[in-house]
Design a protein around this motif. Structure first.
Motif, PDB file in Angstrom:
ATOM      1  N   LEU A  74      49.736  73.249  43.590  1.00  0.00           N
ATOM      2  CA  LEU A  74      50.866  74.169  43.421  1.00  0.00           C
ATOM      3  C   LEU A  74      51.399  74.691  44.752  1.00  0.00           C
ATOM      4  N   LEU A  75      50.541  74.706  45.766  1.00  0.00           N
ATOM      5  CA  LEU A  75      50.936  75.205  47.085  1.00  0.00           C
ATOM      6  C   LEU A  75      50.763  74.078  48.097  1.00  0.00           C
ATOM      7  N   PRO A  76      51.681  73.131  48.131  1.00  0.00           N
ATOM      8  CA  PRO A  76      51.512  71.929  48.960  1.00  0.00           C
ATOM      9  C   PRO A  76      51.395  72.194  50.459  1.00  0.00           C
TER      10      PRO A  76
ATOM     11  N   PHE B 145      35.906  77.855  37.911  1.00  0.00           N
ATOM     12  CA  PHE B 145      36.210  76.827  38.910  1.00  0.00           C
ATOM     13  C   PHE B 145      35.552  77.139  40.253  1.00  0.00           C
ATOM     14  N   LYS B 146      35.081  78.375  40.411  1.00  0.00           N
ATOM     15  CA  LYS B 146      34.464  78.781  41.680  1.00  0.00           C
ATOM     16  C   LYS B 146      32.956  78.865  41.481  1.00  0.00           C
ATOM     17  N   VAL B 147      32.239  77.886  41.995  1.00  0.00           N
ATOM     18  CA  VAL B 147      30.794  77.795  41.800  1.00  0.00           C
ATOM     19  C   VAL B 147      30.090  78.196  43.092  1.00  0.00           C
ATOM     20  N   HIS B 148      29.052  79.019  42.967  1.00  0.00           N
ATOM     21  CA  HIS B 148      28.267  79.456  44.126  1.00  0.00           C
ATOM     22  C   HIS B 148      26.896  78.796  44.087  1.00  0.00           C
ATOM     23  N   TYR B 149      26.380  78.436  45.251  1.00  0.00           N
ATOM     24  CA  TYR B 149      25.067  77.814  45.355  1.00  0.00           C
ATOM     25  C   TYR B 149      24.194  78.643  46.294  1.00  0.00           C
ATOM     26  N   TYR B 150      22.959  78.858  45.877  1.00  0.00           N
ATOM     27  CA  TYR B 150      22.012  79.617  46.693  1.00  0.00           C
ATOM     28  C   TYR B 150      20.677  78.890  46.704  1.00  0.00           C
ATOM     29  N   ASN B 151      19.937  79.064  47.801  1.00  0.00           N
ATOM     30  CA  ASN B 151      18.533  78.721  47.835  1.00  0.00           C
ATOM     31  C   ASN B 151      17.752  79.984  47.495  1.00  0.00           C
ATOM     32  N   LEU B 152      16.618  79.838  46.836  1.00  0.00           N
ATOM     33  CA  LEU B 152      15.827  81.018  46.498  1.00  0.00           C
ATOM     34  C   LEU B 152      15.424  81.791  47.751  1.00  0.00           C
ATOM     35  N   SER B 153      15.300  81.083  48.868  1.00  0.00           N
ATOM     36  CA  SER B 153      14.932  81.736  50.128  1.00  0.00           C
ATOM     37  C   SER B 153      16.079  82.578  50.702  1.00  0.00           C
TER      38      SER B 153
ATOM     39  N   PHE C   7      47.817  79.006  35.441  1.00  0.00           N
ATOM     40  CA  PHE C   7      48.142  79.075  36.870  1.00  0.00           C
ATOM     41  C   PHE C   7      46.865  78.990  37.708  1.00  0.00           C
ATOM     42  N   ALA C   8      45.834  79.724  37.280  1.00  0.00           N
ATOM     43  CA  ALA C   8      44.566  79.698  38.013  1.00  0.00           C
ATOM     44  C   ALA C   8      43.974  78.283  38.031  1.00  0.00           C
ATOM     45  N   TYR C   9      44.067  77.588  36.898  1.00  0.00           N
ATOM     46  CA  TYR C   9      43.536  76.222  36.837  1.00  0.00           C
ATOM     47  C   TYR C   9      44.320  75.274  37.738  1.00  0.00           C
ATOM     48  N   LEU C  10      45.653  75.389  37.677  1.00  0.00           N
ATOM     49  CA  LEU C  10      46.490  74.497  38.481  1.00  0.00           C
ATOM     50  C   LEU C  10      46.314  74.761  39.972  1.00  0.00           C
ATOM     51  N   VAL C  11      46.082  76.029  40.349  1.00  0.00           N
ATOM     52  CA  VAL C  11      45.852  76.358  41.757  1.00  0.00           C
ATOM     53  C   VAL C  11      44.558  75.705  42.247  1.00  0.00           C
ATOM     54  N   SER C  12      43.596  75.541  41.339  1.00  0.00           N
ATOM     55  CA  SER C  12      42.318  74.946  41.736  1.00  0.00           C
ATOM     56  C   SER C  12      42.424  73.427  41.959  1.00  0.00           C
ATOM     57  N   LEU C  13      43.495  72.808  41.455  1.00  0.00           N
ATOM     58  CA  LEU C  13      43.659  71.360  41.612  1.00  0.00           C
ATOM     59  C   LEU C  13      44.112  71.021  43.025  1.00  0.00           C
ATOM     60  N   LYS C  14      43.558  69.955  43.561  1.00  0.00           N
ATOM     61  CA  LYS C  14      43.908  69.548  44.924  1.00  0.00           C
ATOM     62  C   LYS C  14      44.127  68.033  44.982  1.00  0.00           C
TER      63      LYS C  14
END
Length: 310
Positions: A74-76, A226-234, A52-59
């Motif tokens: 899954l949630l049109p 499926f949830k990726v976070h991005y940061y700058n070292l600053s 379910f978590a994987y399918l929710v991530s699909l768009k």
């Protein structure tokens, strides 16, 4: 207008891998006469949860003349629209499974388009009118990617999963023996499941795949990849060198780690027990300000894992 088309073969393969992974986690050796029913129930429940978590991530993606519209699979009714002018640049990353196009705003990706998921990926990429920033297109040799200490990760996870399965077995003991169900036994089993399940969740939630390159950090949680976070070292206030004392309980040992802080909260934890290449990760963060050293005993550090400000 270009509409996305799912690569059904890869999507179905991922769902099958989720089911097989959960089955392996439960342990095929547990399929004996007494444990078959609870293990099958656990396997089914976790497979449904992760699927379910994987399918929710699909768009579904629709590229229009002035922007991009996304619609949850899954949630049109859950739709979002982004104008091309909102994005600073487009960034392409290459993996073993294919190419990923990320649309970046303020250093963070607002949208990711994966060639592994969409069969007409190239068509979508050509239709997206966002300038490419080739400076970040391909990571260089200075990239440092974390490597899990698998013995520690899977060993502790298997231990607590075993106790959870015992709790499940406790709940179904009377049922499997053909006796009337006793409420106190069910409550005892439920408490055991909740207790060891919470510890297992906290343990696994600490593990994150970390990639450091060119002044940026990419963080992918183990439990929610499926949830990726991005940061700058600053972006960080700095980091602490932390020593967590074990006092020798159950043969455990002291643990050294590095805590990256943001707004006085623990954002990324790099531990020598969690990562085989701990020293390499630590040396990849020279531009982050060192805030000093901390020392905790036992479970004192747990409150900071859960979001308490330092």
């Amino acid at each position: 207008m270009v509409s996305s088309k799912f690569n059904t073969k890869n999507v179905c393969a991922t769902l099958c891998l989720i089911a097989c992974g959960v089955l392996a986690l439960c342990g095929a050796s547990m399929f004996n006469k007494g444990a078959a029913v609870p293990v099958l129930l656990i396997w089914g429940a976790f497979t449904l949860l992760f699927s379910f978590a994987y399918l929710v991530s699909l768009k579904r993606i629709t590229v229009l003349t002035d922007g991009v519209e996304t619609q949850n699979f899954l949630l049109p009714f859950w739709k979002q629209f982004y104008r091309f002018a909102e994005f600073d640049y487009a960034q392409s990353d290459f993996r073993r499974t294919g190419e990923v196009l990320r649309l970046i705003k303020d250093g963070k990706p607002l949208m990711s388009i994966d060639s592994h998921i969409y069969s007409n990926y190239n068509e979508i990429k050509e239709a997206v009118s966002v300038k490419d920033k080739s400076h970040f297109a391909i990571r260089d040799k200075a990239e440092v990617v974390s490597e899990y200490a698998k013995l520690n990760l899977y060993g502790i996870a298997a231990l607590f999963l075993f106790f959870i399965l015992i709790g499940v077995g406790t709940c179904f003991t009377d049922l499997m023996d053909g006796k009337p169900i006793r409420q106190n036994i069910v409550i005892l089993g439920a408490i055991e499941i909740l207790f060891f399940g919470s510890i297992l969740f906290i343990h696994l939630s600490q593990y994150k795949k970390i990639a450091v390159w060119r002044g940026q950090i990419e963080v992918k949680p183990l439990l929610w990849p499926f949830k990726v976070h991005y940061y700058n070292l600053s972006d960080f206030d700095g980091f602490y060198y932390v020593l967590e004392k074990s006092n020798g309980q159950l043969g455990s040992s002291d643990e050294y780690s590095l805590w990256l802080m943001k707004d006085r909260k623990l954002t990324i934890r790099v531990s020598e027990k969690m990562y085989k290449n701990y020293e390499q990760l630590k040396n990849a963060l020279p531009s982050v300000n060192c805030l000093g050293q901390l020392q905790f005993a036992g479970f004192q550090a747990l409150k900071y894992y859960l979001g308490k400000k330092l």
